[in-house]
Design an enzyme around this catalytic site. Sequence first.
Site: not given
Ligand code: SAH
Length: 236
Positions: A14, A203
């Site tokens: 980001e 998403d």
């Molecule tokens: N891909 C990462 C985990 C990401 S957690 C890993 O594997 O370690 C999700 C991140 O994207 C968080 O920072 C949150 O703010 C954002 N995000 C995007 N879509 C989201 C959703 N549907 N629910 C909650 N957070 C979401």
Amino acid sequence: MQKKVGIIGAMEIELNQLKSILQDKKETETAGMTFFEGTVSGCPVVLVRSGIGKVNAALCAQLLALKFGVTHVINTGIAGAMAHGLKVLDFVVSSDALYHDMDATGFGYKPTQIPQMECSDFRADPALIEAARNAFGRTGDSASHKMLLGRVASGDQFISDRALKEKIRSICDPACVEMEGAAIAHACYLNKIPFVIIRCMSDMADDGEETSYTFNEQTAAALSATLVIKMLDTVK
Ligand code: SAH
């Protein structure tokens, strides 16, 4: 007064675009986070990856306030779409932010209400909102994607389930859901620092297996950071 904008992304993806054009870079390590001071588009900034979730985000915003003396805070990143008609790669600029997982209803508080606090729904700064909308109007994205001004709901949960999505809608009807924005907003409120949250949708928050997220996270993260870079032209 000279502005100094703290820019928080939860994850490295980001912040990449912003970091790649940061000038006069100075690095400081605190609380396991690396703060990069410098200028972007001629605007003094501090870039930092907070890490994921509300506590990381709040700590990060507090450090920006106390140790780096930022005058404004922008949270950039990705989120799950909640508002009807909002699609992947559309944008949300925050009108306000709250915690969808704050629940002291057992004591008669409303869902999302923080007990014994006068504010539980933190309002974003009108001038930063305007800067975001103006920047969006100047991007090519405005032809193919929309930007919605709306509520950001944060919680320590990745939302990828239809029933949970509906439950959050019924609690607070947000435009999007993510895991940091409201914690940053909360810290900014307590420190009287204007803030805004910019999120590009990765998403639909109901995918089950998180396929849309995985496919779109890089693109959405980059689009949001690019918008913030454009915003800085008018914020400085
Ligand atoms: N891909 C990462 C985990 C990401 S957690 C890993 O594997 O370690 C999700 C991140 O994207 C968080 O920072 C949150 O703010 C954002 N995000 C995007 N879509 C989201 C959703 N549907 N629910 C909650 N957070 C979401």
